[in-house]
Design an enzyme around this catalytic site. Structure first.
Site, PDB file in Angstrom:
ATOM      1  N   GLY A 162      -5.233  -5.678   3.133  1.00  0.00           N
ATOM      2  CA  GLY A 162      -4.670  -4.335   3.053  1.00  0.00           C
ATOM      3  C   GLY A 162      -4.960  -3.547   4.322  1.00  0.00           C
ATOM      4  N   ARG A 163      -6.074  -2.827   4.289  1.00  0.00           N
ATOM      5  CA  ARG A 163      -6.358  -1.844   5.338  1.00  0.00           C
ATOM      6  C   ARG A 163      -6.403  -2.429   6.744  1.00  0.00           C
ATOM      7  NH1 ARG A 163     -11.704   0.245   2.813  1.00  0.00           N
ATOM      8  NH2 ARG A 163     -11.681  -1.945   2.164  1.00  0.00           N
ATOM      9  N   CYS A 189      -4.725   0.336  -9.245  1.00  0.00           N
ATOM     10  CA  CYS A 189      -4.789   1.621  -8.539  1.00  0.00           C
ATOM     11  C   CYS A 189      -5.835   2.530  -9.170  1.00  0.00           C
ATOM     12  CB  CYS A 189      -3.433   2.316  -8.555  1.00  0.00           C
ATOM     13  SG  CYS A 189      -3.518   3.907  -7.719  1.00  0.00           S
ATOM     14  N   MET A 232       0.836  -1.195   0.000  1.00  0.00           N
ATOM     15  CA  MET A 232       0.000   0.000   0.000  1.00  0.00           C
ATOM     16  C   MET A 232       0.880   1.258   0.000  1.00  0.00           C
ATOM     17  SD  MET A 232      -2.993  -1.137   2.655  1.00  0.00           S
ATOM     18  CE  MET A 232      -1.912  -2.001   3.778  1.00  0.00           C
ATOM     19  N   ASN A 253      -9.247 -10.383  -2.667  1.00  0.00           N
ATOM     20  CA  ASN A 253      -8.919  -9.184  -1.881  1.00  0.00           C
ATOM     21  C   ASN A 253     -10.129  -8.265  -1.773  1.00  0.00           C
ATOM     22  OD1 ASN A 253      -7.537  -6.074  -2.698  1.00  0.00           O
ATOM     23  ND2 ASN A 253      -7.193  -6.990  -0.703  1.00  0.00           N
ATOM     24  N   GLY A 254     -10.287  -7.702  -0.595  1.00  0.00           N
ATOM     25  CA  GLY A 254     -11.325  -6.711  -0.391  1.00  0.00           C
ATOM     26  C   GLY A 254     -12.144  -6.953   0.856  1.00  0.00           C
ATOM     27  N   ASP A 255     -11.962  -6.058   1.844  1.00  0.00           N
ATOM     28  CA  ASP A 255     -12.812  -5.986   3.041  1.00  0.00           C
ATOM     29  C   ASP A 255     -12.578  -7.073   4.080  1.00  0.00           C
ATOM     30  OD1 ASP A 255     -13.895  -3.908   1.606  1.00  0.00           O
ATOM     31  OD2 ASP A 255     -15.825  -4.863   1.229  1.00  0.00           O
TER      32      ASP A 255
HETATM   33  C1  LIG Z   1      -3.508   3.738   1.530  1.00  0.00           C
HETATM   34  C2  LIG Z   1      -3.624   2.659   0.533  1.00  0.00           C
HETATM   35  C3  LIG Z   1      -2.644   2.493  -0.408  1.00  0.00           C
HETATM   36  C4  LIG Z   1      -2.726   1.463  -1.344  1.00  0.00           C
HETATM   37  N1  LIG Z   1      -1.706   1.282  -2.219  1.00  0.00           N
HETATM   38  C5  LIG Z   1      -1.705   0.172  -3.025  1.00  0.00           C
HETATM   39  C6  LIG Z   1      -0.592  -0.147  -3.833  1.00  0.00           C
HETATM   40  O1  LIG Z   1       0.432   0.551  -3.839  1.00  0.00           O
HETATM   41  N2  LIG Z   1      -0.658  -1.275  -4.572  1.00  0.00           N
HETATM   42  C7  LIG Z   1      -1.762  -2.089  -4.579  1.00  0.00           C
HETATM   43  O2  LIG Z   1      -1.771  -3.120  -5.261  1.00  0.00           O
HETATM   44  N3  LIG Z   1      -2.826  -1.793  -3.852  1.00  0.00           N
HETATM   45  C8  LIG Z   1      -2.830  -0.698  -3.060  1.00  0.00           C
HETATM   46  N4  LIG Z   1      -3.903  -0.428  -2.285  1.00  0.00           N
HETATM   47  C9  LIG Z   1      -5.103  -1.290  -2.387  1.00  0.00           C
HETATM   48  C10 LIG Z   1      -5.022  -2.461  -1.421  1.00  0.00           C
HETATM   49  O3  LIG Z   1      -3.942  -3.305  -1.797  1.00  0.00           O
HETATM   50  C11 LIG Z   1      -6.308  -3.296  -1.468  1.00  0.00           C
HETATM   51  O4  LIG Z   1      -6.517  -3.758  -2.772  1.00  0.00           O
HETATM   52  C12 LIG Z   1      -7.537  -2.515  -1.038  1.00  0.00           C
HETATM   53  O5  LIG Z   1      -7.273  -1.686   0.071  1.00  0.00           O
HETATM   54  C13 LIG Z   1      -8.683  -3.465  -0.706  1.00  0.00           C
HETATM   55  O6  LIG Z   1      -8.285  -4.421   0.250  1.00  0.00           O
HETATM   56  P1  LIG Z   1      -8.607  -4.240   1.835  1.00  0.00           P
HETATM   57  O7  LIG Z   1     -10.099  -4.153   1.952  1.00  0.00           O
HETATM   58  O8  LIG Z   1      -8.030  -5.476   2.466  1.00  0.00           O
HETATM   59  O9  LIG Z   1      -7.955  -2.986   2.262  1.00  0.00           O
HETATM   60  C14 LIG Z   1      -3.855   0.591  -1.364  1.00  0.00           C
HETATM   61  C15 LIG Z   1      -4.844   0.786  -0.406  1.00  0.00           C
HETATM   62  C16 LIG Z   1      -4.742   1.777   0.530  1.00  0.00           C
HETATM   63  C17 LIG Z   1      -5.838   1.919   1.529  1.00  0.00           C
END
Ligand SMILES: Cc1cc2nc3c(=O)[nH]c(=O)nc-3n(C[C@H](O)[C@H](O)[C@H](O)COP(=O)(O)O)c2cc1C
Length: 327
Positions: free
Chosen positions: A210-211, A84, A1, A186-188
């Protein structure tokens, strides 16, 4: 991220059970221009292996050259970002912007696969918008280029982070008999139960988080424990929280230097200290003090003052980043 998954953050995720780590995305143009910021993001360390380096770009030659630069740093895999959604990337024909032009996506991926001996993986979304959810076709065509795995965030580009991630389409990709590469969903994902439930319901080969890991790297060990035993680990104690926060700070100082290390660490304290009553004054000190020793001292005070504090298992709050990234 971006601005999150730097080496200090990855170190605490690794300590707490992440099985595979990725760098934040790195601009291919930045790499070939030898931009210091981009080059710095290539730093990976033996203790964090397996680790993937993620690049993005919209030009075949640049991506191919960037792939060669990545090769020299010897990661375990090279990941291409076609997910992205932010305007400065997606509207300049990179990241999720490439979902609008599948032939270009294939050419870009092909160029990377041919330029590196590393396993290449791709991270993308369901499609550009609700009317063009093309991930099923995209997955087949990407697989044909020779990529070794595909990670899918269950949203479209126009959704940014709105609504819920739709994993049914991810499952359709996974269950397509033509698909033989691993599919990561991936997601949530924000809890061990959800990780297990989604893994079983949608049949994916892996789950990408991710988050939920921001300020809570224990999510990884909690999931592994729940998978192995069906039981929840107790929430981390104050001692563990402070120890992880200190390690994150020390690694930041080491990798970024004292000024940037201290400044960039400030965004993390709130998350690490979440759930502690009457923490405001301590937090204020942590985000204003300038000397590492003073900050470490405050963290020690928090540790002793809250010794024995019983944390409740509270849901992790996933920030809706689309507001920040809205176009
Ligand atoms: C602050 C932030 C930066 C992110 N930067 C990237 C990144 O550089 N590369 C990428 O593949 N995904 C990036 N993402 C997306 C996350 O990898 C992920 O796909 C997205 O947050 C959904 O997953 P989650 O619900 O587990 O957060 C970013 C997300 C956030 C919140």
């Amino acid at each position: 991220m971006e601005d999150v998954s730097d080496p200090p953050f990855r170190a605490v995720c690794k300590d707490n059970g992440a099985h595979l780590l990725y760098t934040e995305f790195i601009s291919s143009e930045g790499l070939i221009r030898d931009a210091i910021k981009s080059r710095k993001k290539l730093d990976i360390f033996d203790y964090e292996k397996p680790v993937g380096i993620q690049i993005f770009g919209g030009d075949e030659d640049s991506l191919a050259m960037a792939a060669k630069i990545v090769d020299a740093t010897n990661p375990d895999l090279l990941d291409i970002n076609f997910g992205c959604p932010v305007k400065k990337v997606a509207c300049r024909g990179a990241g999720a912007g490439v979902l609008k032009d599948v032939p270009l996506m294939i050419r870009l991926t092909d160029a990377v696969v041919k330029s590196t001996s590393l396993p290449v993986t791709v991270k993308t979304r369901l499609g550009w918008d609700d009317d063009s959810k093309n991930i099923e076709d995209v997955a087949e065509r990407l697989q044909d280029t020779g990529i070794k795995a595909l990670a899918i965030h269950g949203r479209t580009r126009t959704q940014m982070y709105k609504g819920e991630a739709d994993w049914t389409l991810i499952a359709r990709v996974k269950n397509n008999p033509r698909i033989h590469i691993p599919i990561f969903g991936n997601g949530d994902i924000d809890s061990p139960q959800k990780a297990v439930e989604y893994k079983e319901r949608y049949g994916v080969d892996g789950i990408m988080i991710g988050r939920a890991a921001i300020g809570y790297p224990w999510i990884f060990r909690e999931i592994t424990h729940y998978v192995e035993t069906g039981m929840h680990l107790p929430p981390p104690s104050i001692g563990e929280r402070v120890a992880v926060c200190k390690k994150h700070l020390l690694k930041s100082l080491e990798w970024k230097g004292p000024v940037v290390g201290i400044n960039e660490m400030r965004r993390h304290y709130t998350n690490y200290l979440k759930g502690l009553p009457n923490i405001k004054e301590y937090r204020l000190k942590l985000v204003t003090l300038k000397e590492p020793e003073e900050i470490l001292e405050v963290l020690d005070q928090i540790n002793s003052n809250y010794d024995g504090y019983e944390f409740e298992r509270t849901p992790i709050h996933l920030i809706n980043y689309h507001e920040k990234c809205a176009v």
